[in-house]
Motif scaffolding. Sequence first.
Motif, mmCIF file in Angstrom:
data_model
loop_
_atom_site.group_PDB
_atom_site.id
_atom_site.type_symbol
_atom_site.label_atom_id
_atom_site.label_comp_id
_atom_site.label_asym_id
_atom_site.label_seq_id
_atom_site.Cartn_x
_atom_site.Cartn_y
_atom_site.Cartn_z
ATOM 1 N N ASN A 7 0.856 -1.199 0.000
ATOM 2 C CA ASN A 7 0.000 0.000 0.000
ATOM 3 C C ASN A 7 0.894 1.251 0.000
ATOM 4 O OD1 ASN A 7 0.670 -0.870 2.715
ATOM 5 N ND2 ASN A 7 -0.738 0.678 3.514
ATOM 6 N N PRO A 8 1.371 1.666 -1.174
ATOM 7 C CA PRO A 8 2.345 2.754 -1.253
ATOM 8 C C PRO A 8 1.807 4.127 -0.904
ATOM 9 C CG PRO A 8 1.589 2.165 -3.456
ATOM 10 C CD PRO A 8 0.996 1.157 -2.512
ATOM 11 N N ASP A 9 0.504 4.230 -0.672
ATOM 12 C CA ASP A 9 -0.084 5.522 -0.314
ATOM 13 C C ASP A 9 -0.024 5.789 1.177
ATOM 14 O OD1 ASP A 9 -1.889 3.556 0.465
ATOM 15 O OD2 ASP A 9 -3.647 4.802 0.083
ATOM 16 N N PRO A 88 1.394 -4.858 6.173
ATOM 17 C CA PRO A 88 1.324 -3.884 5.086
ATOM 18 C C PRO A 88 2.672 -3.211 4.847
ATOM 19 C CG PRO A 88 0.533 -2.870 7.081
ATOM 20 C CD PRO A 88 0.909 -4.287 7.446
ATOM 21 N N TRP A 89 2.755 -2.447 3.768
ATOM 22 C CA TRP A 89 3.922 -1.580 3.550
ATOM 23 C C TRP A 89 4.029 -0.610 4.715
ATOM 24 C CZ3 TRP A 89 7.701 -2.040 0.019
ATOM 25 C CH2 TRP A 89 8.533 -0.943 -0.221
ATOM 26 N N GLY A 90 2.886 -0.083 5.145
ATOM 27 C CA GLY A 90 2.833 0.798 6.303
ATOM 28 C C GLY A 90 1.411 0.896 6.816
ATOM 29 N N TRP A 91 1.271 1.209 8.111
ATOM 30 C CA TRP A 91 -0.048 1.268 8.721
ATOM 31 C C TRP A 91 -0.638 2.675 8.647
ATOM 32 C CZ3 TRP A 91 -3.053 -2.630 9.740
ATOM 33 C CH2 TRP A 91 -2.499 -3.895 10.015
ATOM 34 N N ASN A 92 -1.947 2.750 8.565
ATOM 35 C CA ASN A 92 -2.699 3.997 8.692
ATOM 36 C C ASN A 92 -4.154 3.623 8.894
ATOM 37 O OD1 ASN A 92 -4.120 4.103 5.895
ATOM 38 N ND2 ASN A 92 -1.956 3.745 5.415
#
Length: 398
Positions: A7-9, A88-92
């Motif tokens: 998830n690059p966003d 994920p690529w990163g959490w949000n």
Amino acid sequence: MKLYVFNPDTDMALANNEENYMAPASVRRMAQDLALLPVWYAQPGSAVLAPSAYNADYLQKMKQLFPLSIQLVTEPELPDYADSQVVPWGWNSSFRKRMLKGGILERRLPALSDLVEYRKLASRCFTIVLYGLFEFNEPIACTCGYHRLIEGTGPISGKVVKGFEDNYVLKALWSGSGKGLCWGHGAFTKATTAWCNRELERHGGLLAEPAYNKVEDFAMEFYSDGRGRLLFTGYSRFTTDTKGRYRGNILVSDAEVEQWLQEYVPLESVVRIRERLQKGLESFYKGCYTGPVGIDMMVCRLDGETPYAIHPHVELNLRMTMGMVAHQLYDNFVASGSRGVFNVDSYPSAEALQAQHEQDMKGYPLVVEDGKIVSGYLSLVPVTPQSKYRAYVRVEVC
């Protein structure tokens, strides 16, 4: 089972801070085109979330060349993997909502209160903490670097860069890969003032820093185990353009990176930087973050007796990074005695990408021996008739 998602966003979603955030069309295109990228860094026996069209066939071909034990999971299949550990690529918060809506059990996802704390730690203002680790402790030879946190709601004046007015860079609190930057020289222009006031209004702060005479880019990669240990996992060498935007990684061993750094500074300084970051950051992540931590650094040219120094806290990435992908690609899939480049690029049309892809396959024929790349070009994701993004490696024998 671990379920990896690209998830690059995530940096943009952290900046927006809304559960219903939707990324721009170009970023959604990137996420779809590169959905299979986690195959190259996922743990054996894991799964990767990606559309089945094209990706399934590509994955089968890669399994014939490399020791990959990864399976493909599509979005409609998420309820069948409800108890998976999502990576994920990163959490949000918007990604959390997407997984919850898709069928992942809520107990397998971080609580919203945890993501509030995570967002603070992922902010660029946390580099002030990194700066403090070096500024207020025993000095380490051959280091430099300065950050100034500007808080408030505006309006702003040029006084925020007092002391380094000749060349400076202003940074948004949430962005990555060299984005969210505003470069300046001398007095503030109307455009610079407007950019600063926008950031202050949206996020209540920004960073101001002198623009150093950069010679090289690299990063130290760590892993937080969530229990108070920060483990060093390796280095990554990467390149950026004149505005600091990411342009790719160089595929080399950790030993070669250390040998290269010694052309500029003593290895003792590099080791002390690494140890100070490990010791200083462990307490911050205990119990609140498990995952990769990438710290971007620079080799800078100085005026004075010491010609070069390392800026050890340019940026902190509390997520997966392309540098970590490159590091694992080199360790697991590049043959000993070979080196190369890893890159992600985009094209204005699918036809342009397809043409370049075919040209690279002919110009750099792939040679794989015993599951490792000896030389040649390999796209790490399928290049489809709709693709505008690709991730690839190009390897050659040293």
